[in-house]
Design an enzyme around this catalytic site. Structure first.
Site, PDB file in Angstrom:
ATOM      1  N   ASP A  48      13.510 -11.205  40.636  1.00  0.00           N
ATOM      2  CA  ASP A  48      12.351 -11.337  41.520  1.00  0.00           C
ATOM      3  C   ASP A  48      11.645 -12.619  41.133  1.00  0.00           C
ATOM      4  OD1 ASP A  48      12.534  -8.892  43.018  1.00  0.00           O
ATOM      5  OD2 ASP A  48      11.887  -7.819  41.227  1.00  0.00           O
ATOM      6  N   CYS A  95      14.139  -6.670  38.825  1.00  0.00           N
ATOM      7  CA  CYS A  95      13.870  -5.353  39.388  1.00  0.00           C
ATOM      8  C   CYS A  95      14.390  -4.314  38.392  1.00  0.00           C
ATOM      9  CB  CYS A  95      14.577  -5.198  40.735  1.00  0.00           C
ATOM     10  SG  CYS A  95      14.459  -3.512  41.399  1.00  0.00           S
ATOM     11  N   SER A 108      -1.806 -22.966  26.263  1.00  0.00           N
ATOM     12  CA  SER A 108      -0.945 -23.029  27.454  1.00  0.00           C
ATOM     13  C   SER A 108       0.553 -22.971  27.149  1.00  0.00           C
ATOM     14  CB  SER A 108      -1.276 -24.259  28.291  1.00  0.00           C
ATOM     15  OG  SER A 108      -1.059 -25.436  27.561  1.00  0.00           O
TER      16      SER A 108
END
Length: 156
Positions: free
Chosen positions: A61, A54, A78
């Site tokens: 988060d 945050c 990937s």
């Protein structure tokens, strides 16, 4: 016969020791040539261990990030995508910013026909945030697909 497939010589992260960035690092993203450019098909990534901070409180988060795209000439590798997503762990950004930043960085890297990114963030303070963004290449049928998929998002 060579052990390197066509396009793999473009990649540097694959097959090397993994080093994690301590902050947002779009430069780790790598792409390779799509061998099936004449086919439309989906590539889907599911990252259940996404973490960011945050920007106000510095608290972590947690989210599952979903990335779906229809490639054109280039595709994201990937392992580089994993390193890129992990680079958000110490980066302060709101949930909505995270999914939009991810989408924009992938558009810049690949120029896909279509892409969508969704975040399924775990509740904090009793509220979940599920941001969604998408993009369809302008002037193509994928632009219409993006508009339709955006406006047909259902509330959970």
């Amino acid at each position: 016969m060579s052990s390197i497939r066509e396009g793999e010589n473009e990649l540097t992260a694959l097959g090397t020791k993994t080093e994690y960035s301590q902050d947002y690092a779009p430069e780790v993203l790598e792409a390779f040539t799509n061998k099936h450019q004449n086919n439309d098909y989906w590539v889907r990534f599911h990252c259940p261990e996404f973490t960011s901070l945050c920007p106000i409180t510095g608290q972590p988060d947690f989210a599952t990030i979903y990335i779906n795209y229809i490639p054109d000439v280039r595709m994201v590798e990937s392992k580089s995508l994993k390193l890129y997503l992990f680079s958000f762990r110490n980066h302060g950004a709101f949930h909505e910013d995270c999914v939009n930043i991810i989408m924009k960085d992938l558009i810049q890297l690949m120029e896909p026909k279509y892409i969508e990114v969704q975040g399924d963030f775990t509740p904090r303070g009793g509220i979940s945030i599920l941001p969604y963004c998408n993009y369809g290449k302008p002037g193509t049928p994928y632009e219409k697909l993006a508009r339709e998929r955006l406006f047909n998002q259902s509330a959970r």
